[in-house]
Scaffold this active site. Structure first.
Site, PDB file in Angstrom:
ATOM      1  N   LYS A 166      14.461  54.655 -31.068  1.00  0.00           N
ATOM      2  CA  LYS A 166      15.464  54.577 -30.144  1.00  0.00           C
ATOM      3  C   LYS A 166      16.465  53.674 -30.504  1.00  0.00           C
ATOM      4  O   LYS A 166      16.011  52.828 -31.020  1.00  0.00           O
ATOM      5  CB  LYS A 166      14.928  54.155 -28.754  1.00  0.00           C
ATOM      6  N   SER A 170      13.091  54.626 -17.757  1.00  0.00           N
ATOM      7  CA  SER A 170      13.762  55.095 -19.083  1.00  0.00           C
ATOM      8  C   SER A 170      13.015  55.537 -20.014  1.00  0.00           C
ATOM      9  O   SER A 170      13.298  56.414 -20.802  1.00  0.00           O
ATOM     10  CB  SER A 170      14.775  53.978 -19.903  1.00  0.00           C
ATOM     11  N   SER A 204      16.988  56.334 -19.736  1.00  0.00           N
ATOM     12  CA  SER A 204      17.912  56.153 -20.750  1.00  0.00           C
ATOM     13  C   SER A 204      17.528  56.962 -22.234  1.00  0.00           C
ATOM     14  O   SER A 204      18.470  57.041 -23.023  1.00  0.00           O
ATOM     15  CB  SER A 204      18.396  54.682 -20.870  1.00  0.00           C
TER      16      SER A 204
HETATM   17  N1  GLN Z   1      17.607  54.309 -14.777  1.00  0.00           N
HETATM   18  C1  GLN Z   1      17.498  53.017 -14.766  1.00  0.00           C
HETATM   19  C2  GLN Z   1      18.784  52.131 -14.809  1.00  0.00           C
HETATM   20  O1  GLN Z   1      19.947  52.785 -15.019  1.00  0.00           O
HETATM   21  C3  GLN Z   1      16.477  52.468 -15.717  1.00  0.00           C
HETATM   22  C4  GLN Z   1      16.949  52.206 -17.094  1.00  0.00           C
HETATM   23  C5  GLN Z   1      16.061  51.896 -18.071  1.00  0.00           C
HETATM   24  O2  GLN Z   1      14.868  51.720 -17.816  1.00  0.00           O
HETATM   25  N2  GLN Z   1      16.557  51.345 -19.249  1.00  0.00           N
HETATM   26  O3  GLN Z   1      19.217  50.985 -14.554  1.00  0.00           O
END
Ligand code: GLN
Length: 456
Positions: free
Chosen positions: A66, A165, A141
């Site tokens: 990532k 994410s 994400s």
């Molecule tokens: N969807 C969540 C957010 O936007 C989690 C993001 C993540 O885990 N990096 O904060």
């Protein structure tokens, strides 16, 4: 194993992975492919095997990183314009551990910029497409990593999970995705989002691979004071008897087919002799609000370091220091990043701190206690990962609240620091993957992964 036994060369595996990555280029999975670097590493490993030298447990295994993990190979952009052109002088501890075992990074994967989002549409480089339906989102994400594994480009990929994410994109693409107990894997060298909930984890095709990667990547790191000693083995698996399901999650806001999938897995567990226990966890209704106050507060302070001086991109229009900061941040961040910086500074500001940040911190304590109580009654909990399968590209990206609601079942784990494993649980009639998550008490990581085999 196949490589050490000389059945296939590392070079062959890396060439195949790179070819697949190129073949699926229209999915926007990668922000960078390291063709030369990966092939050079592969040849090095093949040469060592030819000489009869010992190689690591991941020797020659291609993986995807990532793009919010620092490593000296390629730019680390976190899919944000403001980090474009930034090459890191350091390598994340987790990356160093994987590479010490011979894993070969073929490329860096797309994400919502700075990991803010649930669809990978907030990326400066454009959205990643779902592995099963190109008109739908990959989830986020860590969308690029999930799709890289789902399309079988690589054996595994890294992810970060601050509020879902890893688990949500895993469930949208039919692969395993693990968010370990907070502190299991070092956060050193990972672009910080919210330091009190950020976790490093993986996407794999099997629980066995997840177990292997966890045993390699976890452990104490002097560079991250929050790390735990080891990948704890409480050998709990024989003792597992009771699995909880959360009654508050069984309502119309959750897709029927997902609720059906959960019921089916409960039936399967019952047929294997486990007891299914209905749990009421009312404090979880505060999770989303507490998360979207706590996390932006931490985001605002973690993102303050990007000022156009120290990293990556710098605005060309600035004529003094203040406008250099202002313009660089204005041009370099995505709207969602800016929204979180503003919310975060607001909830921390004097006059509002007590009403928002402090209240969220108290709600977080209630959530931690709620999980502790739940795990006095059951060994593990099984819930959906998200209320719906992968949604259409563009459907929620202009509606932040709708996007935040995606995370209603995932964020409480991060607030409580407990581990969660997203497991594939069939498909909808329309052919979209459904994911469920197994949740365990802190430090039950190994037995949680082991237990997931019961659900196959
Ligand atoms: N969807 C969540 C957010 O936007 C989690 C993001 C993540 O885990 N990096 O904060």
């Amino acid at each position: 194993m196949k490589i050490a036994n000389k059945k296939v060369t590392a070079e062959r595996l890396v060439r195949d992975a790179l070819e697949k990555a190129r073949h699926f280029s229209d999915y926007h999975i990668f922000t960078f492919l390291d063709e030369e670097g990966a092939l050079a590493r592969a040849r090095e490993i093949d040469a060592r095997i030819a000489k009869g030298e010992k190689v690591g447990r991941l020797a020659g295994v291609p993986y995807a990183l990532k793009d919010n993990f620092l490593s000296e190979r390629g730019e680390t952009t976190a899919s944000a314009h403001i980090l474009e052109g930034f090459t890191s002088p350091v390598t994340a501890t987790s990356v160093a551990k994987l590479e010490a075992e011979g894993a070969i990074m073929i490329g860096r994967t797309n994400l919502d910029a700075f990991a803010h989002g649930s669809s990978t549409e907030n990326s400066y480089f454009g959205p990643t497409l779902n592995a099963f339906d190109k008109t739908r989102v990959a989830g986020g994400s860590s969308g690029g990593s999930a799709v890289a594994v789902a399309l079988d480009i690589v054996e595994f990929a890294t992810g970060t999970d601050t509020g879902g994410s890893i688990r949500q994109p895993a469930s949208f693409n039919g692969v395993y995705g693990f968010k370990p107990t907070y502190g299991c894997i070092s956060r050193y060298g990972v672009v910080a989002m919210a330091s009190s909930t950020d976790c490093v984890g993986f996407f794999t095709k099997t629980p066995e691979d997840m177990d292997l990667l966890m045993s390699i990547a976890s452990g104490k790191d002097p560079k991250d004071m929050t790390t735990l000693d080891d990948y704890y083995d409480d050998s709990k698996i024989e003792k597992v008897k009771k699995i909880g399901i959360i009654t508050e999650f069984d309502n119309e806001s959750v897709d029927v087919e997902i609720r059906e999938a959960l019921k089916k897995k409960c039936e399967l567990l019952k047929s294997k002799g486990y007891e299914i226990v209905e749990l009421s966890m009312p404090a979880l209704k505060y999770a989303l609000a507490a998360y979207y106050i706590t996390v932006p507060a931490e985001v605002a302070s973690n993102l303050s370091r990007y000022d156009g001086v120290r990293y990556g991109f710098r605005s060309k229009d600035a004529n003094d220091l203040d406008s250099l900061y202002g313009k660089t941040r204005d041009e370099g961040f995505m709207s969602e990043n800016k929204r979180r910086i503003m919310i975060g500074n607001f909830v921390l500001s004097s006059g509002f701190y007590d009403a928002y940040f402090l209240k969220a911190a108290k709600a977080r304590t209630l959530i931690i206690e709620e999980y502790a109580k739940a795990f006095e009654q059951v060994d593990f909990i099984l819930t959906p990962v998200s209320p719906n399968p992968a949604f259409k590209l563009g459907e929620k990206v202009d509606d932040p609240i709708a996007m935040y609601l995606e995370d209603m079942m995932s964020v409480s784990l991060n607030l409580a620091g407990v581990p969660g494993l997203a497991i594939p649980a069939g498909k909808t009639k329309a052919g979209l993957p459904i994911g469920l998550q197994l949740v365990g008490p802190r430090r039950s990581d190994k037995s949680l992964i082991e237990f997931s085999k019961e659900l196959i």
